[in-house]
Design a protein around this motif. Sequence first.
Motif, PDB file in Angstrom:
ATOM      1  N   ASP A 224       0.824  -1.210   0.000  1.00  0.00           N
ATOM      2  CA  ASP A 224       0.000   0.000   0.000  1.00  0.00           C
ATOM      3  C   ASP A 224       0.863   1.266   0.000  1.00  0.00           C
ATOM      4  OD1 ASP A 224      -2.656  -1.261   0.301  1.00  0.00           O
ATOM      5  OD2 ASP A 224      -1.809  -1.966   2.185  1.00  0.00           O
ATOM      6  N   LEU A 225       2.102   1.150   0.474  1.00  0.00           N
ATOM      7  CA  LEU A 225       2.997   2.304   0.586  1.00  0.00           C
ATOM      8  C   LEU A 225       4.442   1.863   0.384  1.00  0.00           C
ATOM      9  CD1 LEU A 225       3.563   5.302   1.445  1.00  0.00           C
ATOM     10  CD2 LEU A 225       3.670   4.450   3.799  1.00  0.00           C
ATOM     11  N   VAL A 226       5.188   2.643  -0.396  1.00  0.00           N
ATOM     12  CA  VAL A 226       6.626   2.403  -0.575  1.00  0.00           C
ATOM     13  C   VAL A 226       7.369   3.725  -0.402  1.00  0.00           C
ATOM     14  CG1 VAL A 226       8.466   1.752  -2.188  1.00  0.00           C
ATOM     15  CG2 VAL A 226       6.337   0.434  -2.145  1.00  0.00           C
ATOM     16  N   THR A 227       8.424   3.710   0.412  1.00  0.00           N
ATOM     17  CA  THR A 227       9.333   4.856   0.481  1.00  0.00           C
ATOM     18  C   THR A 227      10.676   4.435  -0.098  1.00  0.00           C
ATOM     19  OG1 THR A 227       9.991   4.305   2.776  1.00  0.00           O
ATOM     20  CG2 THR A 227       8.202   5.914   2.468  1.00  0.00           C
ATOM     21  N   LEU A 228      11.344   5.371  -0.755  1.00  0.00           N
ATOM     22  CA  LEU A 228      12.607   5.077  -1.435  1.00  0.00           C
ATOM     23  C   LEU A 228      13.614   6.182  -1.148  1.00  0.00           C
ATOM     24  CD1 LEU A 228      14.323   3.474  -3.471  1.00  0.00           C
ATOM     25  CD2 LEU A 228      13.127   4.692  -5.311  1.00  0.00           C
ATOM     26  N   LEU A 229      14.685   5.815  -0.432  1.00  0.00           N
ATOM     27  CA  LEU A 229      15.755   6.765  -0.103  1.00  0.00           C
ATOM     28  C   LEU A 229      17.085   6.080  -0.393  1.00  0.00           C
ATOM     29  CD1 LEU A 229      16.164   8.691   3.315  1.00  0.00           C
ATOM     30  CD2 LEU A 229      17.903   8.400   1.568  1.00  0.00           C
ATOM     31  N   ILE A 230      17.752   6.475  -1.481  1.00  0.00           N
ATOM     32  CA  ILE A 230      18.994   5.806  -1.879  1.00  0.00           C
ATOM     33  C   ILE A 230      19.858   6.772  -2.693  1.00  0.00           C
ATOM     34  CG2 ILE A 230      18.043   4.874  -4.014  1.00  0.00           C
ATOM     35  CD1 ILE A 230      20.394   2.934  -1.661  1.00  0.00           C
ATOM     36  N   GLY A 231      21.168   6.643  -2.553  1.00  0.00           N
ATOM     37  CA  GLY A 231      22.055   7.434  -3.395  1.00  0.00           C
ATOM     38  C   GLY A 231      23.283   8.013  -2.709  1.00  0.00           C
ATOM     39  N   VAL A 232      23.267   8.091  -1.381  1.00  0.00           N
ATOM     40  CA  VAL A 232      24.401   8.719  -0.705  1.00  0.00           C
ATOM     41  C   VAL A 232      25.698   7.943  -0.933  1.00  0.00           C
ATOM     42  CG1 VAL A 232      24.071   7.545   1.521  1.00  0.00           C
ATOM     43  CG2 VAL A 232      25.145   9.808   1.440  1.00  0.00           C
ATOM     44  N   ASN A 233      25.607   6.617  -1.003  1.00  0.00           N
ATOM     45  CA  ASN A 233      26.821   5.813  -1.201  1.00  0.00           C
ATOM     46  C   ASN A 233      27.306   5.850  -2.653  1.00  0.00           C
ATOM     47  OD1 ASN A 233      27.247   4.609   1.546  1.00  0.00           O
ATOM     48  ND2 ASN A 233      25.150   3.904   1.166  1.00  0.00           N
ATOM     49  N   ASN A 234      26.383   6.110  -3.596  1.00  0.00           N
ATOM     50  CA  ASN A 234      26.824   6.353  -4.975  1.00  0.00           C
ATOM     51  C   ASN A 234      27.702   7.596  -5.025  1.00  0.00           C
ATOM     52  OD1 ASN A 234      24.087   4.878  -5.109  1.00  0.00           O
ATOM     53  ND2 ASN A 234      24.791   4.683  -7.227  1.00  0.00           N
TER      54      ASN A 234
END
Length: 267
Positions: free
Chosen positions: A132-142
């Motif tokens: 019903d819900l998705v949060t997406l937090l990614i990229g600092v390690n890139n």
Amino acid sequence: MDGFGYPTMSSFFLKEIIHPLKTVVLLSLLVFLWISCSDGRLSIMEDTPIHPSQKRSLPFRTGPISYLALGDSYTIGQGVAPSQNFPSLLTSKLKKREIEINPPLIIATTGWTTQDLLKGIREADLDNKQFDLVTLLIGVNNQYRGQSLDDYGKDFTELLEKSLRLVGSEKERVIVISIPDWGVTPYATSLGRDKTKIALEIDLFNEKKNSLTEALGVRYLDITTEYRSLGHMEQYLAGDDLHPSEKVYDRWSEMLLEIILNEMNLR
């Protein structure tokens, strides 16, 4: 008949008229029946299906809300108790408002890049699941590893598409969260890193993330701007002087809660 047994003129004309009338009436009845048919059935049968109706499967949005949190150390809450990461805090806040929600499914690990997260999603085998819900937090390690912005864009696009599939393509059920600027922390200072350079690179990654997110009509939450004003303060730092304290995660959960309560219908 007249008195001699011969037909009168009136009876003669009646026979001549009635005979063709019978023909007309019969033809009219046949035409009516033909017009009343629909796909070989009479109109009175149209409400009766030829074949039994197929049973419809129930929609997946039943029971408590299901929540998937995708990310890296900022999602698992490196340096704080599991109950104090932002997915868990958000779940607790929703429960306090008498909103039924299951514990969050968190797919995240400290140090993960976009490629690591894609692999983690594949290994979690979510193909037959819906949320019903998705949060997406990614990229600092890139950014931290000096990886290509173009490669990040390709990976993030794939992550967005996967997220959308996991919510049944209902874009309002996905929230993308910006990358915090770790350059403001004491840890960055201890490494002797150029904070201005880190900030510029974080901005570029966030601009890429934001543009891809908006292109698909997904909600984007900026936490970077506020974090830059407090990420260096002791009360907002975990013990490693790099990751946020529970106070920061609580703030992020409040920001997410506001979006959910004001803009989203999880049911």
